[in-house]
Design an enzyme around this catalytic site. Structure first.
Site, PDB file in Angstrom:
ATOM      1  N   ASN A  91      -4.644   4.155   7.631  1.00  0.00           N
ATOM      2  CA  ASN A  91      -6.273   4.111   7.207  1.00  0.00           C
ATOM      3  C   ASN A  91      -6.568   3.850   8.465  1.00  0.00           C
ATOM      4  OD1 ASN A  91      -5.326   5.966   4.563  1.00  0.00           O
ATOM      5  ND2 ASN A  91      -5.496   4.087   4.182  1.00  0.00           N
TER       6      ASN A  91
ATOM      7  N   GLU B 122       2.578   0.877   3.203  1.00  0.00           N
ATOM      8  CA  GLU B 122       2.540  -0.080   4.269  1.00  0.00           C
ATOM      9  C   GLU B 122       2.957  -2.056   3.596  1.00  0.00           C
ATOM     10  OE1 GLU B 122      -1.037   1.700   7.010  1.00  0.00           O
ATOM     11  OE2 GLU B 122      -1.278   1.186   4.771  1.00  0.00           O
TER      12      GLU B 122
ATOM     13  N   HIS C 269       1.092  -1.349  -0.276  1.00  0.00           N
ATOM     14  CA  HIS C 269       0.167   0.579   0.108  1.00  0.00           C
ATOM     15  C   HIS C 269       1.344   1.128   0.255  1.00  0.00           C
ATOM     16  CE1 HIS C 269      -2.899   2.627   2.074  1.00  0.00           C
ATOM     17  NE2 HIS C 269      -3.231   2.660   1.000  1.00  0.00           N
TER      18      HIS C 269
END
Length: 287
Positions: free
Chosen positions: A191, A153, A141
């Site tokens: 997130n 990530e 990510h």
């Protein structure tokens, strides 16, 4: 140096273009897969514009820019990815689209090829079911803009092997970025913490706790953040945040992830942030 040298990126939109540029900056040749030539051309223009800005700001020379652009090669044929060591998916956040693409690429690359998704909202564990030998599947990510953001990530799905996680972490390090290994949970790590915070800020603004400008000023100066939360939402895209929070809420039924009414209304009105005429601010940055 990571052993993952032959890399492909599937998708040449905002994230795909940024990821492809970042990998090309590391000296690797990158193949970019898109459904149509027009999309390849648009992605190429995006990288050209971004790197031209880098030259103007003294971040790279014109010669370095030309070498970087020379390492980017577009294709509309999945079979052209057959000799890649790593394939990174960065297409639209629709599970069916991603699954179809993973099934297709899985037929053309050897089972030793690592396949990863850049999803920010979908389950990596579920997507891994679309791939033969799912132990080589993981999340990678990147954050937008990928060439500038320092962290990536590495998402460990239930099927992902430790060997794959190690190889991907070394790859991220070779790009000059910091890998953070996280579990496959809605929102992963960044997130997961960010989405409820931004939802709370939107609700505070809707409740008239303070003006948008004062909210951003208070949190930038009070907490030492580089961007205010509403400024950040405009940059991310209100539509993107709305989709991500909705997906996280559906997966968890955690009310912290439920998109606030004002957010949904602004998205419905086409106020998506800096990519449109306005969000919480206008395109010129005024509140």
């Amino acid at each position: 140096m990571s052993e993952l040298q032959n890399v492909a990126v599937m998708g040449y939109g905002t994230m795909g273009a940024g990821i492809a540029q970042l990998i090309a900056q590391s000296g690797r040749t990158v193949r970019i897969l898109e459904a149509e030539q027009d999309r390849l051309d648009a992605g190429r223009r995006s990288v050209e514009e971004f790197t031209a800005t880098g030259v103007r700001r003294g971040k790279l020379s014109e010669d370095q820019r030309e070498q970087l652009l020379g390492r980017l090669h577009g294709t509309t044929q999945v079979s052209d990815l057959s000799d890649c060591d790593l394939v990174i998916e960065a297409v639209t956040e629709r599970k069916d689209v991603k699954q179809d693409l993973f099934e297709a690429v899985s037929e053309h690359v050897p089972t030793t090829t690592l396949i990863v998704t850049n999803t920010s909202a979908l389950s990596v564990t579920e997507l891994a079911r679309s791939v033969e030998a799912p132990e080589r599947f993981a999340g990678l990510h990147f954050f937008n803009p990928a060439p500038l953001m320092s962290v990536v990530e590495v998402v460990h799905a239930l099927q992902t092997s430790d060997t794959a996680v190690t190889a991907l972490s070394e790859f991220v390090t070779s790009l000059g970025k910091a890998p953070v290994v996280v579990k496959d949970r809605p929102g992963f790590l960044v997130n997961f913490l960010l989405m409820p915070y931004l939802n709370d800020v939107v609700q505070a603004y809707d409740d008239a706790l303070a003006t948008a400008e004062d909210i951003d000023t208070a949190l930038k100066l009070g907490l030492g953040y580089k961007l205010g939360p509403l400024e950040l939402l405009d940059m991310i895209g209100l539509d993107v945040h709305n989709h991500a929070t909705h997906s996280a809420y559906e997966a968890t039924l955690d009310p912290r992830f439920a998109p606030p009414p004002l957010l949904r209304q602004m998205v419905a009105a086409g106020r998506h942030g800096t990519k449109t005429t306005s969000g919480f601010r206008t395109q010129d940055g005024t509140y």
